[in-house]
Scaffold this active site. Structure first.
Site, PDB file in Angstrom:
ATOM      1  N   ASP A  85     -52.093 -61.724 -25.544  1.00 26.59           N
ATOM      2  CA  ASP A  85     -51.848 -61.918 -26.933  1.00 26.59           C
ATOM      3  C   ASP A  85     -51.451 -63.244 -27.111  1.00 26.59           C
ATOM      4  O   ASP A  85     -51.599 -63.845 -28.165  1.00 26.59           O
ATOM      5  CB  ASP A  85     -51.100 -60.944 -27.700  1.00 26.59           C
ATOM      6  CG  ASP A  85     -49.386 -60.869 -27.255  1.00 26.59           C
ATOM      7  OD1 ASP A  85     -49.045 -61.835 -26.902  1.00 26.59           O
ATOM      8  OD2 ASP A  85     -49.176 -59.707 -26.926  1.00 26.59           O
ATOM      9  N   GLU A 105     -54.427 -62.656 -16.725  1.00 25.83           N
ATOM     10  CA  GLU A 105     -54.602 -61.623 -17.608  1.00 25.83           C
ATOM     11  C   GLU A 105     -55.871 -61.020 -17.237  1.00 25.83           C
ATOM     12  O   GLU A 105     -57.115 -61.429 -16.942  1.00 25.83           O
ATOM     13  CB  GLU A 105     -54.875 -62.189 -19.270  1.00 25.83           C
ATOM     14  CG  GLU A 105     -55.483 -61.086 -20.170  1.00 25.83           C
ATOM     15  CD  GLU A 105     -54.536 -59.901 -20.178  1.00 25.83           C
ATOM     16  OE1 GLU A 105     -55.261 -58.661 -20.246  1.00 25.83           O
ATOM     17  OE2 GLU A 105     -53.433 -59.971 -20.538  1.00 25.83           O
ATOM     18  N   GLY A 138     -53.599 -58.639 -12.055  1.00 23.83           N
ATOM     19  CA  GLY A 138     -52.347 -59.488 -11.964  1.00 23.83           C
ATOM     20  C   GLY A 138     -51.951 -59.122 -10.468  1.00 23.83           C
ATOM     21  O   GLY A 138     -51.285 -59.926  -9.710  1.00 23.83           O
ATOM     22  N   ASP A 155     -45.503 -59.569 -18.633  1.00 24.42           N
ATOM     23  CA  ASP A 155     -45.798 -58.929 -19.910  1.00 24.42           C
ATOM     24  C   ASP A 155     -46.721 -58.027 -19.727  1.00 24.42           C
ATOM     25  O   ASP A 155     -48.138 -58.215 -20.263  1.00 24.42           O
ATOM     26  CB  ASP A 155     -45.913 -60.107 -20.889  1.00 24.42           C
ATOM     27  CG  ASP A 155     -46.208 -59.462 -22.176  1.00 24.42           C
ATOM     28  OD1 ASP A 155     -45.738 -58.414 -22.714  1.00 24.42           O
ATOM     29  OD2 ASP A 155     -46.825 -60.413 -23.028  1.00 24.42           O
ATOM     30  N   SER A 156     -46.458 -56.780 -19.272  1.00 25.05           N
ATOM     31  CA  SER A 156     -47.779 -55.839 -19.057  1.00 25.05           C
ATOM     32  C   SER A 156     -47.490 -54.620 -20.270  1.00 25.05           C
ATOM     33  O   SER A 156     -46.599 -54.436 -20.813  1.00 25.05           O
ATOM     34  CB  SER A 156     -47.362 -55.134 -17.921  1.00 25.05           C
ATOM     35  OG  SER A 156     -46.214 -54.427 -17.683  1.00 25.05           O
ATOM     36  N   THR A 157     -48.512 -54.009 -20.223  1.00 27.60           N
ATOM     37  CA  THR A 157     -48.614 -52.765 -20.948  1.00 27.60           C
ATOM     38  C   THR A 157     -47.639 -51.680 -20.534  1.00 27.60           C
ATOM     39  O   THR A 157     -47.081 -51.934 -19.395  1.00 27.60           O
ATOM     40  CB  THR A 157     -49.950 -52.133 -21.108  1.00 27.60           C
ATOM     41  OG1 THR A 157     -50.580 -51.968 -19.672  1.00 27.60           O
ATOM     42  CG2 THR A 157     -50.963 -53.042 -21.804  1.00 27.60           C
ATOM     43  N   ASP A 158     -47.857 -50.652 -20.808  1.00 25.28           N
ATOM     44  CA  ASP A 158     -46.679 -49.502 -20.008  1.00 25.28           C
ATOM     45  C   ASP A 158     -47.376 -49.024 -19.059  1.00 25.28           C
ATOM     46  O   ASP A 158     -48.440 -49.265 -18.505  1.00 25.28           O
ATOM     47  CB  ASP A 158     -46.708 -48.089 -21.206  1.00 25.28           C
ATOM     48  CG  ASP A 158     -45.557 -48.542 -22.297  1.00 25.28           C
ATOM     49  OD1 ASP A 158     -44.284 -48.496 -22.045  1.00 25.28           O
ATOM     50  OD2 ASP A 158     -46.123 -49.031 -23.312  1.00 25.28           O
TER      51      ASP A 158
END
Length: 286
Positions: A85, A105, A138, A155-158
Site C-alpha cells: 500500500d 512486494e 519476500g 509489513d506482511s499480512t497475517d
C-alpha cells in the site's frame, strides 16, 4: 448499501459499512477489495481481512518505521518486505539520511491499485529515486539476497496465505543474514490478546538469532483485539535502550513531523503487558 464482515477470527469480528466499493478483484495471489467507509475512510481488505484504513494508518506505519530507524541512528540502507500500500515506504522516504530503499512486494496488483485508490498512503513515495521496487516473493528474495541492510521492515499480512512464509524461522534467519552489523529487523506480529500463539512462535524463532529480541506495541483501532505487537530483533542490544533525550534529538534532527510517534511513545512502546511477558518467558524488567 452492504456490510463488510471481517473473517479473521471464528465467533468474533468487526463490521464495516460499505458506503461505496471502489474496486474488487481476485489478483494472482489473493482476493482484494477497496471500499469507502464514512468513519474510517478508504479501507483495503485482502482475503477477508482488513489490512489498512485511511483514518488510522499513520499509527501503524509510523511505529513500524520510525522506531527501528531512529533507534539505529545511522540507517542508510532499508529493506521493506511487503507493504504494497506504500505507507511504510512513505515514512521511510521521510528520512533524508536513508540512501537506498529496496521494497519487495509479491502482488503487483496491490501496488498499482493502492497507488490509484489509496494515494495518500504512498503520497508519491513510489517515485522516490532512492527506491528499488521488486515484485517477488519476500521469502525468496531474502533467501537469495547478497546485499546487506541496516534496517529490515516486514509489513506482511497475517500468517495465512501469501504472508504465512514471512513468519517462518527460515524468513527470520535469512533476514538476520541480510543485516549489517548493528542492524535491526522489525515485523508486524498481530494483536497479542487474540494472536498470543503467534507472538510465542515468533519469540521462539527470534531467540538465539538476535543479540536482543523483544516486542513493542501500538494501539491501532483497525486491528481488532487492542494493541498491535511488532517483533523486534536487534544485532546490538543497545538499540532498544537508546536514551529518551537521544531519540528526541534524532527526531528533531530528522525534521520529520509525526502524528503518533514521539520519543516518549518510542520508549513506552517496549513496555509489555504482564500476560505477554509471561507468554514469551521474559521478566518484567527486561
Amino acid at each position: 448499501m452492504t456490510d463488510f464482515q471481517e473473517t479473521l477470527y471464528d465467533g468474533y469480528g468487526q463490521r464495516f459499512r460499505i458506503d461505496r466499493v471502489l474496486h474488487e478483484v481476485r489478483t494472482e495471489h489473493q482476493h482484494l477489495i477497496i471500499f469507502e467507509n464514512a468513519r474510517m475512510g478508504r479501507v483495503m481488505a485482502l482475503d477477508g481481512v482488513v489490512q489498512t484504513a485511511e483514518a488510522d494508518e499513520f499509527i501503524y506505519h509510523e511505529m513500524l518505521t520510525h522506531v527501528p530507524i531512529l533507534a539505529h541512528g545511522l540507517a542508510r540502507r532499508v529493506l521493506i518486505v511487503g507493504g504494497g500500500d506504500g505507507g511504510i515506504l512513505r515514512e521511510v522516504c521521510k528520512h533524508r539520511s536513508v540512501e537506498q530503499i529496496t521494497m519487495v512486494e509479491i502482488d503487483e496488483t496491490v501496488v498499482q491499485l493502492c497507488k490509484a485508490l489509496l494515494p495518500n498512503h504512498s503520497s508519491g513515495a513510489f517515485e522516490d529515486p532512492r527506491l528499488s521496487l521488486v515484485i517477488e516473493d519476500g521469502m525468496r528474495f531474502v533467501a537469495d539476497c547478497e546485499e546487506k541492510f541496516d534496517v529490515i521492515i516486514s509489513d506482511s499480512t497475517d500468517p495465512v496465505g501469501p504472508g504465512e512464509v514471512l513468519f517462518s524461522e527460515n524468513f527470520y534467519q535469512a533476514c538476520r543474514r541480510c543485516l549489517n552489523e548493528g542492524g535491526i529487523l522489525v515485523a508486524q506480529n498481530g494483536t497479542p490478546f487474540l494472536q498470543l500463539g503467534e507472538v510465542q512462535t515468533t519469540a521462539r524463532r527470534m531467540h538465539g538469532l538476535f543479540a536482543d529480541w523483544h516486542f513493542y506495541q501500538a494501539a491501532v483501532p483497525t486491528y481488532i483485539g487492542g494493541a498491535m505487537t511488532f517483533a523486534w530483533g536487534a544485532c546490538d542490544p543497545a538499540s532498544r535502550k537508546v536514551p529518551l533525550d537521544t531519540l528526541t534529538q534524532r527526531l528533531a534532527g530528522s525534521g520529520i513531523v509525526t502524528r503518533y510517534y514521539n520519543a516518549h511513545v518510542h520508549c513506552g512502546a517496549f513496555g509489555l503487558p504482564q500476560y505477554v511477558l509471561q507468554a514469551i518467558g521474559k521478566p518484567s524488567n527486561d
